[in-house]
Design an enzyme around this catalytic site. Sequence first.
Site, PDB file in Angstrom:
ATOM      1  N   TYR A 190      46.071  44.232  46.521  1.00  0.00           N
ATOM      2  CA  TYR A 190      45.901  43.680  45.166  1.00  0.00           C
ATOM      3  C   TYR A 190      44.417  43.513  44.838  1.00  0.00           C
ATOM      4  O   TYR A 190      43.928  44.024  43.824  1.00  0.00           O
ATOM      5  CB  TYR A 190      46.627  42.334  45.031  1.00  0.00           C
ATOM      6  CG  TYR A 190      46.203  41.533  43.813  1.00  0.00           C
ATOM      7  CD1 TYR A 190      46.456  41.998  42.523  1.00  0.00           C
ATOM      8  CD2 TYR A 190      45.533  40.314  43.947  1.00  0.00           C
ATOM      9  CE1 TYR A 190      46.048  41.280  41.397  1.00  0.00           C
ATOM     10  CE2 TYR A 190      45.132  39.579  42.828  1.00  0.00           C
ATOM     11  CZ  TYR A 190      45.384  40.064  41.559  1.00  0.00           C
ATOM     12  OH  TYR A 190      44.981  39.359  40.457  1.00  0.00           O
ATOM     13  N   LYS A 207      54.977  33.140  42.646  1.00  0.00           N
ATOM     14  CA  LYS A 207      53.697  32.571  43.058  1.00  0.00           C
ATOM     15  C   LYS A 207      53.950  31.154  43.580  1.00  0.00           C
ATOM     16  O   LYS A 207      54.974  30.538  43.261  1.00  0.00           O
ATOM     17  CB  LYS A 207      52.725  32.527  41.870  1.00  0.00           C
ATOM     18  CG  LYS A 207      52.538  33.865  41.171  1.00  0.00           C
ATOM     19  CD  LYS A 207      51.517  34.756  41.862  1.00  0.00           C
ATOM     20  CE  LYS A 207      51.541  36.186  41.354  1.00  0.00           C
ATOM     21  NZ  LYS A 207      51.247  36.389  39.959  1.00  0.00           N
ATOM     22  N   GLY A 243      46.871  39.506  56.736  1.00  0.00           N
ATOM     23  CA  GLY A 243      45.503  39.497  56.189  1.00  0.00           C
ATOM     24  C   GLY A 243      45.237  38.341  55.239  1.00  0.00           C
ATOM     25  O   GLY A 243      44.387  38.439  54.352  1.00  0.00           O
ATOM     26  N   HIS A 244      45.931  37.224  55.426  1.00  0.00           N
ATOM     27  CA  HIS A 244      45.882  36.080  54.502  1.00  0.00           C
ATOM     28  C   HIS A 244      44.461  35.518  54.359  1.00  0.00           C
ATOM     29  O   HIS A 244      43.895  34.993  55.324  1.00  0.00           O
ATOM     30  CB  HIS A 244      46.826  35.003  55.074  1.00  0.00           C
ATOM     31  CG  HIS A 244      47.211  33.956  54.101  1.00  0.00           C
ATOM     32  ND1 HIS A 244      48.175  33.017  54.384  1.00  0.00           N
ATOM     33  CD2 HIS A 244      46.786  33.680  52.844  1.00  0.00           C
ATOM     34  CE1 HIS A 244      48.325  32.216  53.360  1.00  0.00           C
ATOM     35  NE2 HIS A 244      47.483  32.601  52.409  1.00  0.00           N
ATOM     36  N   ALA A 289      46.885  43.303  31.618  1.00  0.00           N
ATOM     37  CA  ALA A 289      48.063  43.934  32.251  1.00  0.00           C
ATOM     38  C   ALA A 289      47.724  44.331  33.679  1.00  0.00           C
ATOM     39  O   ALA A 289      46.704  44.978  33.929  1.00  0.00           O
ATOM     40  CB  ALA A 289      48.488  45.167  31.457  1.00  0.00           C
ATOM     41  N   THR A 295      39.932  38.713  38.977  1.00  0.00           N
ATOM     42  CA  THR A 295      40.256  37.632  39.908  1.00  0.00           C
ATOM     43  C   THR A 295      39.099  37.341  40.858  1.00  0.00           C
ATOM     44  O   THR A 295      38.302  38.244  41.155  1.00  0.00           O
ATOM     45  CB  THR A 295      41.501  38.026  40.736  1.00  0.00           C
ATOM     46  OG1 THR A 295      41.648  37.132  41.831  1.00  0.00           O
ATOM     47  CG2 THR A 295      41.382  39.439  41.310  1.00  0.00           C
ATOM     48  N   ASP A 296      39.054  36.117  41.353  1.00  0.00           N
ATOM     49  CA  ASP A 296      38.036  35.776  42.371  1.00  0.00           C
ATOM     50  C   ASP A 296      38.348  36.437  43.714  1.00  0.00           C
ATOM     51  O   ASP A 296      37.506  36.456  44.614  1.00  0.00           O
ATOM     52  CB  ASP A 296      37.916  34.260  42.540  1.00  0.00           C
ATOM     53  CG  ASP A 296      39.204  33.578  43.003  1.00  0.00           C
ATOM     54  OD1 ASP A 296      40.260  34.238  43.066  1.00  0.00           O
ATOM     55  OD2 ASP A 296      39.153  32.364  43.305  1.00  0.00           O
ATOM     56  N   GLU A 297      39.568  37.002  43.848  1.00  0.00           N
ATOM     57  CA  GLU A 297      39.964  37.579  45.138  1.00  0.00           C
ATOM     58  C   GLU A 297      39.146  38.819  45.484  1.00  0.00           C
ATOM     59  O   GLU A 297      39.114  39.252  46.634  1.00  0.00           O
ATOM     60  CB  GLU A 297      41.476  37.856  45.163  1.00  0.00           C
ATOM     61  CG  GLU A 297      42.253  36.586  44.900  1.00  0.00           C
ATOM     62  CD  GLU A 297      43.762  36.684  45.074  1.00  0.00           C
ATOM     63  OE1 GLU A 297      44.226  37.540  45.831  1.00  0.00           O
ATOM     64  OE2 GLU A 297      44.466  35.865  44.448  1.00  0.00           O
ATOM     65  N   SER A 339      50.259  41.753  39.849  1.00  0.00           N
ATOM     66  CA  SER A 339      49.412  40.590  40.152  1.00  0.00           C
ATOM     67  C   SER A 339      49.769  39.824  41.426  1.00  0.00           C
ATOM     68  O   SER A 339      49.111  38.841  41.727  1.00  0.00           O
ATOM     69  CB  SER A 339      49.456  39.629  38.960  1.00  0.00           C
ATOM     70  OG  SER A 339      50.764  39.093  38.822  1.00  0.00           O
ATOM     71  N   LYS A 366      41.946  45.392  42.047  1.00  0.00           N
ATOM     72  CA  LYS A 366      41.200  44.680  40.986  1.00  0.00           C
ATOM     73  C   LYS A 366      39.691  44.929  41.146  1.00  0.00           C
ATOM     74  O   LYS A 366      38.976  45.060  40.149  1.00  0.00           O
ATOM     75  CB  LYS A 366      41.500  43.172  41.020  1.00  0.00           C
ATOM     76  CG  LYS A 366      42.913  42.790  40.649  1.00  0.00           C
ATOM     77  CD  LYS A 366      43.317  43.137  39.214  1.00  0.00           C
ATOM     78  CE  LYS A 366      42.644  42.272  38.177  1.00  0.00           C
ATOM     79  NZ  LYS A 366      43.208  42.534  36.817  1.00  0.00           N
TER      80      LYS A 366
END
Length: 350
Positions: free
Chosen positions: A156, A195, A289-290, A84, A131-133, A87, A160
Site C-alpha cells: 500500500y 480499519k 512487516g508491521h 480514489a 499518507t504518512d506511511e 487504502s 502511494k
Amino acid sequence: MTKKILITGGAGFIGSHVVRRFVNNYPRYQIVNLDLLTYAGNLENLKDIEQKPNYTFVKGDIADADFIQSLFAEHNFDGVIHLAAESHVDRSIMNPLEFVMTNVIGTVNLLNASRRLLESKPDFLFYHISTDEVYGSLGKEGFFTEETRYDPRSPYSASKASSDHLVRAYHHTYKMPVVISNCSNNYGPNQFPEKLIPLALYNMLQNKPVPVYGKGENIRDWLYVEDHAVAIDLIYHKGTTGETYNIGGHNEWRNIDLIKFLCSVMDRKLNRPTGSCEKLITFVKDRAGHDLRYAIDASKVKNELGWMPSLQFEEGLEKTVDWYLNNTEWLKHVTSGEYKNYYDSQYHKR
Ligand code: NAD
Ligand code: TYD
C-alpha cells in the site's frame, strides 16, 4: 469564482467528507465526484447532498485510461482533488497488483488527462491526497517532516509513494501545478469496518473477538476525518504549488491503549458492565512487516496555513461511536456482499 472540480474517491471514507464540505461551502463550484464504488465506496455516505445542484456523481474506474480521457473531454475541469485509492494495508499484502492498478496507474491516467488542460487552464491544480506511511516506520522517538526520506514498506505505502513521485515528476517535467498532503491515520463516520477503530467497534457491538495484531504496541497518530477535510480545503485554496504538507493529529496511541479506551466508551454507551468489551480483546498473529510507529510533525501546515486539529481525541471518538450506533443500517449494508466474505475469512473465524 466559479470552478469545476473533480474529486475522485468521493464515495469513500475521507472523500465523502471532502465532497460534502466543498458542495456545501462553495455553492458556486461544480463538484464532480468520480468513484468506482468498490466495496469501500457507498453513495449512502452522501445522501444529504446528492440533490444539490452543484453536485454530480460519475461511476468509473481511474485505471481505465480511455474512460478518464473521455471524462476530461466532457468536463473542462479547473482542478482535481485525488483521493480514489485502494487504502487498506492488509488487503495490499494479499493483492499488491490491485493497489498498483488503482493507486499508480489510476494516478498516471488522471495526470495525463490533466496535462492536456494545462495550456488553456494556467490556474489548474492537481491535488494528491496521500499518507504518512510513505515515510516508513519511526522508532520510539522523532516525527515525520516534509523532509523525511521516503521509505515505504508495505505494498500500500509503496503504491502511494509511487503516485506521490509521479505527481512531483509531472510538476518538474511538465510544469503541472500540483500539491500533495501526507496525512496520519483518520477516524470518524463512514469509515469502512476493516480499519482498526470501526472494525473493533463493529465486533464489540456483536460481542465478537476484537483482533489486536501482535502485542498491540504499534503506535498510530489519529486525526478526526473532518479536521482532515478542513486541511484539504485550506491546502487546495491557499497551499503553495509544488509543495508538500504533512497533516497529523498530535495524538499518538498504542493500539492496545486505544482499544481499551474504546472498550470503556462502548461499555458505557451499550450499558454493559465495566470490563465487558475488554474481554473480547484477542491478540492475533502480527501483520507482515508491521510498521511500528507513525507520528507527524504538522508545523508547516500550522505555520503557513494556520491549520490545527480542532477536536480532542476523546470528543472525536465519542462522536464516532455515536455515529456508528445511530447508523447500524449503514453497517449492515456495507458489510453485506463482497465484504462479508472477506470479513468472515479474516475475523469471524479467529
Ligand atoms: P476508502 O477506501 O474509504 O475510499 C476509497 C474510495 O476510492 C472508495 O470510494 C472507492 O470506491 C474508490 N475507488 C477505489 N478504487 C477506485 C478506482 N479504481 N476508480 C475510482 N474509484 C476508486 O479510502 P479513504 O480512507 O477514504 O482514503 C482516501 C484517500 O486518502 C486515499 O488516497 C488514501 O491513501 C488517503 N489517506 C487515507 C488515510 C486514512 O487514514 N484512511 C490517511 C491518509 C491518507
Ligand atoms: P489500520 O486501521 O489498518 O491502519 P494502518 O495500517 O494504515 O495504520 O491499522 C491501524 C493499526 O491497528 C495498525 O497498527 C494495525 C492495527 N490493527 C490491529 O491491531 N487489528 C486490526 O484488526 C486492524 C485492522 C489493525
